[in-house]
Write a protein that holds these residues in place. Sequence first.
Motif, PDB file in Angstrom:
ATOM      1  N   GLN A  10       0.925   5.904  10.249  1.00 39.24           N
ATOM      2  CA  GLN A  10       1.113   5.403   8.877  1.00 39.24           C
ATOM      3  C   GLN A  10       1.166   3.878   8.845  1.00 39.24           C
ATOM      4  O   GLN A  10       0.764   3.268   7.851  1.00 39.24           O
ATOM      5  CB  GLN A  10       2.396   5.979   8.285  1.00 39.24           C
ATOM      6  CG  GLN A  10       2.285   7.467   7.957  1.00 39.24           C
ATOM      7  CD  GLN A  10       3.639   8.084   7.682  1.00 39.24           C
ATOM      8  OE1 GLN A  10       4.597   7.833   8.409  1.00 39.24           O
ATOM      9  NE2 GLN A  10       3.723   8.911   6.653  1.00 39.24           N
ATOM     10  N   VAL A  11       1.635   3.264   9.941  1.00 42.22           N
ATOM     11  CA  VAL A  11       1.755   1.798   9.982  1.00 42.22           C
ATOM     12  C   VAL A  11       0.373   1.154   9.819  1.00 42.22           C
ATOM     13  O   VAL A  11       0.225   0.111   9.178  1.00 42.22           O
ATOM     14  CB  VAL A  11       2.416   1.336  11.302  1.00 42.22           C
ATOM     15  CG1 VAL A  11       2.520  -0.181  11.356  1.00 42.22           C
ATOM     16  CG2 VAL A  11       3.789   1.967  11.476  1.00 42.22           C
ATOM     17  N   GLY A  12      -0.656   1.798  10.385  1.00 42.19           N
ATOM     18  CA  GLY A  12      -2.007   1.203  10.360  1.00 42.19           C
ATOM     19  C   GLY A  12      -2.774   1.446   9.068  1.00 42.19           C
ATOM     20  O   GLY A  12      -3.799   0.795   8.827  1.00 42.19           O
ATOM     21  N   LEU A  13      -2.309   2.378   8.222  1.00 41.33           N
ATOM     22  CA  LEU A  13      -3.092   2.743   7.035  1.00 41.33           C
ATOM     23  C   LEU A  13      -3.371   1.568   6.076  1.00 41.33           C
ATOM     24  O   LEU A  13      -4.485   1.464   5.546  1.00 41.33           O
ATOM     25  CB  LEU A  13      -2.410   3.897   6.292  1.00 41.33           C
ATOM     26  CG  LEU A  13      -2.461   5.260   7.008  1.00 41.33           C
ATOM     27  CD1 LEU A  13      -1.743   6.325   6.192  1.00 41.33           C
ATOM     28  CD2 LEU A  13      -3.893   5.694   7.278  1.00 41.33           C
ATOM     29  N   VAL A  67       0.815  -1.220   0.000  1.00 40.01           N
ATOM     30  CA  VAL A  67       0.000   0.000   0.000  1.00 40.01           C
ATOM     31  C   VAL A  67       0.850   1.272   0.000  1.00 40.01           C
ATOM     32  O   VAL A  67       0.579   2.208  -0.765  1.00 40.01           O
ATOM     33  CB  VAL A  67      -0.958   0.000   1.221  1.00 40.01           C
ATOM     34  CG1 VAL A  67      -1.724   1.311   1.319  1.00 40.01           C
ATOM     35  CG2 VAL A  67      -1.928  -1.172   1.119  1.00 40.01           C
ATOM     36  N   LEU A  68       1.860   1.320   0.847  1.00 43.47           N
ATOM     37  CA  LEU A  68       2.589   2.583   1.032  1.00 43.47           C
ATOM     38  C   LEU A  68       3.703   2.782   0.000  1.00 43.47           C
ATOM     39  O   LEU A  68       3.935   3.897  -0.449  1.00 43.47           O
ATOM     40  CB  LEU A  68       3.160   2.662   2.455  1.00 43.47           C
ATOM     41  CG  LEU A  68       2.153   2.491   3.603  1.00 43.47           C
ATOM     42  CD1 LEU A  68       2.810   2.758   4.949  1.00 43.47           C
ATOM     43  CD2 LEU A  68       0.964   3.431   3.434  1.00 43.47           C
ATOM     44  N   ALA A 112      -6.432  -0.137   7.195  1.00 49.29           N
ATOM     45  CA  ALA A 112      -7.650   0.626   6.902  1.00 49.29           C
ATOM     46  C   ALA A 112      -8.034   0.466   5.432  1.00 49.29           C
ATOM     47  O   ALA A 112      -9.208   0.313   5.103  1.00 49.29           O
ATOM     48  CB  ALA A 112      -7.432   2.098   7.237  1.00 49.29           C
ATOM     49  N   VAL A 113      -7.038   0.479   4.544  1.00 47.03           N
ATOM     50  CA  VAL A 113      -7.309   0.324   3.106  1.00 47.03           C
ATOM     51  C   VAL A 113      -7.949  -1.038   2.838  1.00 47.03           C
ATOM     52  O   VAL A 113      -8.943  -1.141   2.126  1.00 47.03           O
ATOM     53  CB  VAL A 113      -5.990   0.456   2.290  1.00 47.03           C
ATOM     54  CG1 VAL A 113      -6.203   0.031   0.838  1.00 47.03           C
ATOM     55  CG2 VAL A 113      -5.468   1.881   2.365  1.00 47.03           C
ATOM     56  N   ALA A 114      -7.390  -2.085   3.454  1.00 50.52           N
ATOM     57  CA  ALA A 114      -7.813  -3.446   3.114  1.00 50.52           C
ATOM     58  C   ALA A 114      -9.021  -3.919   3.900  1.00 50.52           C
ATOM     59  O   ALA A 114      -9.862  -4.644   3.371  1.00 50.52           O
ATOM     60  CB  ALA A 114      -6.646  -4.412   3.328  1.00 50.52           C
ATOM     61  N   ALA A 134       2.622   4.304  -3.193  1.00 50.37           N
ATOM     62  CA  ALA A 134       2.115   5.667  -3.004  1.00 50.37           C
ATOM     63  C   ALA A 134       3.226   6.637  -2.595  1.00 50.37           C
ATOM     64  O   ALA A 134       2.948   7.802  -2.285  1.00 50.37           O
ATOM     65  CB  ALA A 134       1.015   5.654  -1.940  1.00 50.37           C
ATOM     66  N   ASP A 135       4.495   6.182  -2.591  1.00 49.36           N
ATOM     67  CA  ASP A 135       5.629   7.042  -2.190  1.00 49.36           C
ATOM     68  C   ASP A 135       5.536   7.505  -0.741  1.00 49.36           C
ATOM     69  O   ASP A 135       5.947   8.612  -0.407  1.00 49.36           O
ATOM     70  CB  ASP A 135       5.731   8.289  -3.092  1.00 49.36           C
ATOM     71  CG  ASP A 135       6.470   7.993  -4.372  1.00 49.36           C
ATOM     72  OD1 ASP A 135       7.263   7.035  -4.388  1.00 49.36           O
ATOM     73  OD2 ASP A 135       6.241   8.719  -5.358  1.00 49.36           O
ATOM     74  N   ILE A 136       4.939   6.669   0.117  1.00 51.12           N
ATOM     75  CA  ILE A 136       4.834   7.033   1.540  1.00 51.12           C
ATOM     76  C   ILE A 136       5.920   6.299   2.316  1.00 51.12           C
ATOM     77  O   ILE A 136       5.988   5.073   2.266  1.00 51.12           O
ATOM     78  CB  ILE A 136       3.441   6.649   2.102  1.00 51.12           C
ATOM     79  CG1 ILE A 136       2.347   7.454   1.399  1.00 51.12           C
ATOM     80  CG2 ILE A 136       3.388   6.869   3.608  1.00 51.12           C
ATOM     81  CD1 ILE A 136       0.935   7.022   1.762  1.00 51.12           C
ATOM     82  N   GLN A 137       6.769   7.084   2.988  1.00 49.21           N
ATOM     83  CA  GLN A 137       7.795   6.474   3.845  1.00 49.21           C
ATOM     84  C   GLN A 137       7.347   6.618   5.295  1.00 49.21           C
ATOM     85  O   GLN A 137       7.020   7.718   5.734  1.00 49.21           O
ATOM     86  CB  GLN A 137       9.137   7.162   3.638  1.00 49.21           C
ATOM     87  CG  GLN A 137       9.675   6.925   2.238  1.00 49.21           C
ATOM     88  CD  GLN A 137      11.048   7.531   2.029  1.00 49.21           C
ATOM     89  OE1 GLN A 137      11.666   8.040   2.960  1.00 49.21           O
ATOM     90  NE2 GLN A 137      11.531   7.469   0.811  1.00 49.21           N
ATOM     91  N   ASP A 173       7.079   7.325   8.972  1.00 41.59           N
ATOM     92  CA  ASP A 173       7.780   7.994  10.065  1.00 41.59           C
ATOM     93  C   ASP A 173       6.873   8.243  11.266  1.00 41.59           C
ATOM     94  O   ASP A 173       7.257   8.921  12.212  1.00 41.59           O
ATOM     95  CB  ASP A 173       8.485   9.285   9.600  1.00 41.59           C
ATOM     96  CG  ASP A 173       7.528  10.255   8.914  1.00 41.59           C
ATOM     97  OD1 ASP A 173       6.322  10.109   9.091  1.00 41.59           O
ATOM     98  OD2 ASP A 173       8.016  11.161   8.205  1.00 41.59           O
TER      99      ASP A 173
END
Lengths: 157, 409
Positions: free
Chosen positions: B258-261, B245-246, B264-266, B249-252, B254
């Motif tokens: 963000q770990v839980g996103l 997922v991340l 939430a998506v799935a 999307a170019d999400i690093q 920090d």
Amino acid sequence: VIPAGSGPRGQRPRALASLVVTACLFLGGCVTPATGSDSYRDKAVTSVRAATSEVATAQLTVRLLRRHRIMQPYADETITANETALGSISTAFGSVQPPPEDDPVRIEVAGVLSAAEDAVAAARIAARRSDRPGLAQVAGDLREVSDDLADAEKSLS
Amino acid sequence: VKKVFGVALGILTAIGGFVDIGDLVTNALVGSRFGLSLVWVVAVGVLGICVFAEMSGRVAAISGRATFDLIRERLGPRVGLLALAGSMAVTLLTFIAEIGGVALALELTTSVNEFLWVPLAGAAVWLVLWRTKFSLMENVFGLLGLALVVFAVAVWRLGPDYGHLWQQASHPARPAGEGLPTYLYYAVALFGAAMTPYEVFFFSSGGVEEHWGPKDLGTMRANVFIGFPLGGLLSVAIAAATTLVLLPADIQVDTLAQVGLPVAVAVGKIGLAVALLGFFAATFGAACETGLAVGYSISQYFGWQWGKFVRPREAGRFHVVLLASTVVGVAVLLTTVDPIKVTEYSVVFSAVALPLTYFPILVVANDPDYMGDRTNGRLANALGTVFLVLVVVAAVAAVPLMLATKAGM
């Protein structure tokens, strides 16, 4: 006869001095100001990449919020953290002294970072208010900022 | 039936208790930047912790004494003090990160600022350490930690191309744009996160708390050789979820949020709520374990009465250490230091301290005076030696890599 200072005792201060110099060089690397155009551009790219990550997180969070797949407090905290991080990125980049020839780089990157901060702040406001039309508007703004960041990174690379 | 239930419970708590804030953050971060190209490090680290946890558990079961108790006696006060200082510095740093993790999990649930939660989280951890029975604490947080299985569910719901994921994991390649030093820096961080020193101190002292004897060796080995690898799979699931997922999307990563996103998506809100429960249980359970590890090790080194198997008044100095560590942890966090940064540094410094922890265990596990005929066999010694070389390499490389990459930037 072994001359004074050539034995292990004499070598110790020199070894210590080398160690201190090496440590200073390494540690200095963590906070060094831009020493030339390449260094400044590297810092600009790093700032743009970090901002891209924060904006992308806010985009994803807004999308999840609009689809009712995330709790409002969680979304609020996520976007607030993005906003805080963008503030730090912008401040850190703004504090680097640019070489004169890189003023256009500073203006471009500072502008796009500022736009990113504004868009994420708007996302935070809409998320806290559970403002659905506002979230739709913000989603578009975040997409635009994300494109601008990608363009800025491309032009710097 | 009772024995089977006991073994199953031990395995489940070992799985649920395996992941802590270091595993959560480091695996998520690495997944979002490197995909599954560093999963091999998790596999190596899990094998390493299994090797040394089995040794320290065996020492506890055969000698009836915990690790630091024997390290000082076997290697002398100076080497013992060096091992104590190195390991405790890292364990205290991890303890601080875990309390911070509890506060962050509560902040994400309530939207109340983490710094308001920090004193309450510290007080709650200390109360549990003071009042709760060892087995209750271990079982409750271990079982609640199983909530992190939601990351595996998320991966399944995302419907990935498993062949592609396997390709990434089995043919590790550095992603374009990532330098070799950065790749190696995160390899060391993952290794440090998987082999955190407190795990063996807690495991061996826990064995003494639960009065393990030679008859418990089978249960102990089941916990280690089944529970730990399955716990390691949870780490891989977290990395896989952020990879899917991340990374695109170019999400690093920090922040803990963000770990839980990916969940939430799935899986949506219910999945995210389960993940939050998992975050809380993993960090709270690990805060208790690291706090106890500090108290155990210091008390064992100085020869004080320790443990939760005696009343607090009979182990006064042990409980003072627990209280003092908690106060220090809360005070450090109230300086507004970022718990995620503390976590990132704790896993790297953990790698630095690994030889100080694992070398003495290898020595004690080979001493027939303590172990009788249960000293290390050839396989345990061969694996122990290989891993000792690896931990020395990781320890030597950790700080230069940190400086060269500006902590992985």
